[in-house]
Motif scaffolding. Structure first.
Motif, short mmCIF file in Angstrom:
data_model
loop_
_atom_site.label_atom_id
_atom_site.label_comp_id
_atom_site.label_asym_id
_atom_site.label_seq_id
_atom_site.Cartn_x
_atom_site.Cartn_y
_atom_site.Cartn_z
N GLY A 10 0.79 -1.23 0.00
CA GLY A 10 0.00 0.00 0.00
C GLY A 10 0.81 1.27 0.00
N ILE A 11 2.12 1.19 -0.29
CA ILE A 11 2.98 2.36 -0.31
C ILE A 11 3.01 2.93 -1.72
N VAL A 12 2.84 4.25 -1.82
CA VAL A 12 2.83 4.94 -3.10
C VAL A 12 4.06 5.83 -3.21
N ALA A 13 4.68 5.79 -4.38
CA ALA A 13 5.76 6.73 -4.69
C ALA A 13 5.16 7.91 -5.42
N ARG A 14 5.27 9.10 -4.85
CA ARG A 14 4.75 10.32 -5.48
C ARG A 14 5.92 11.12 -6.03
#
Length: 372
Positions: free
Chosen positions: A119-123
């Motif tokens: 559930g980790i997003v790279a922005r």
């Protein structure tokens, strides 16, 4: 240092705070942690980054976000892609999360890469089209942040949309429609006060460069009661445009003004600067000096076409040579139309006649100090 960089690049939200603290022991003094309310600020000349930790009351305390500046770290390999559009095209599932504006120009563009299994997003942040940083958070955190930011910016975006629509509507107007409000105001003042009265009203209110209105009134009285067409030509050659265009309005409204004086006034108004901006409707020219100049150019053009300026009996015409050809950075239909409307052919070509330095000095010396 390379080993430290490798370890820092792999820190992600969810890692234990104790694991992050251990990095300082590996840095051999190159990486230090400054404790903040919401986390740690890791800093070194080689690779600064920011690692936020969960609240001190949580157990175990974990990493909530990690930010890597582009100039030091590019864990997702974004820098080579070059632009937000290239990133969206290259990475399946990448989405444009948010766009912020500053003074009507796009300031920042945020692109989210697909969430990881945890559930980790790279922005990815781009500032003015250039890769700026990579930030990692849980998707739910980013969603909450975006909601707060959009709520904060909504009044500014609404105002921007209103201004943009107003500007687009202005651009759709014809040149005559753009100039109509100012033309109506000038016609009203001329009908109420006459040309002399309009000029005297300006002098009563003007105190340019610290000069009292009395001195300007004296100058205006000389223009109205004593000046000759040759005097006005000398004045037109010496006028400092910091004082505005009101005196020239009076001159071009006098039927005995020489056509060469009119042409001199036109070219001194720098039409190649103002015409393209009015034609395009660029912001800043929807009112103000550019619009006023073009309104006066239109009045002059209409007077020329109506035969208002006639040769003076017993006087040889004054000569005139245009200082340059009109040159625009771009040629559009709107600019060509504005040029044809505002600049009759007679003022674009040389005018045969007398001239010389004596015509440039016809304004009485007592007024030179307030004019120049």
């Amino acid at each position: 240092m390379k080993e430290l960089a490798r370890l820092v690049q792999h820190i992600r939200p969810g890692a234990r705070a104790s694991d992050v603290d251990a990095l300082s022991a590996l840095s051999d003094g190159l990486l230090t942690a400054e404790r903040l309310t919401d986390g740690l600020k890791w800093a070194s000349d080689q690779m600064p980054c920011r690692i936020e930790l969960s609240a001190p009351s949580t157990d175990p305390r974990t990493v909530t976000s990690v930010v890597f500046p582009a100039r030091h770290c590019d864990p997702e390999g974004i820098a080579d892609l070059g632009s937000p559009e290239a990133l969206l095209a290259a990475v399946p599932g990448a989405t444009r999360a948010y766009v912020s504006y500053y003074q009507k120009k796009m300031e920042s563009e945020l692109i989210d890469l697909p969430a990881s299994a945890s559930g980790i997003v790279a922005r990815i942040r781009f500032n003015r089209g250039h890769f700026n940083q990579t930030e990692y958070r849980e998707a739910s955190q980013f969603a909450a942040m975006d909601q707060r930011e959009k709520k904060r910016e909504e009044p500014y975006l609404e105002r921007y949309r209103e201004e943009e629509e107003k500007e687009l509507a202005y651009k759709r107007l014809t040149l005559q429609e753009k100039l109509a409000p100012l033309r109506a105001e000038q016609a009203r003042k001329l009908a109420e006060l006459g040309a002399h009265g309009v000029l005297r009203e300006w002098a009563q209110d003007y105190s340019g460069w610290g000069e009292s209105s009395n001195r300007w009134l004296s100058f205006v009285d000389w223009l109205i009661t004593e000046s000759t067409p040759d005097d006005r030509h000398g004045f037109a050659c010496n006028w400092n445009w910091d004082h505005g265009i009101d005196v020239h309005r009076w001159i071009i409204r006098q039927p005995d003004t020489d056509i060469a004086t009119v042409a001199t006034t036109i070219w001194n108004m720098l039409p190649s600067d103002h015409i393209p901006e009015i034609a395009k409707g660029r912001e800043g020219y929807t009112n103000g000096i550019g619009l006023a100049h073009c309104e006066m150019l239109l009045e002059i053009a209409e007077r020329i076409r109506a035969g208002f300026y006639q040769p003076r009996e017993g006087f040889a015409p004054i000569g005139f040579n245009p200082p340059s050809r009109l040159k625009f950075k771009e040629e559009t239909d709107a600019i060509r139309h504005a040029t044809d409307l505002l600049l009759p052919p007679v003022v674009r070509e040389p005018i045969a006649g007398r001239g010389g330095a004596e015509l440039n000095q016809r304004c009485p010396a007592v007024f030179f100090e307030i004019l120049n």
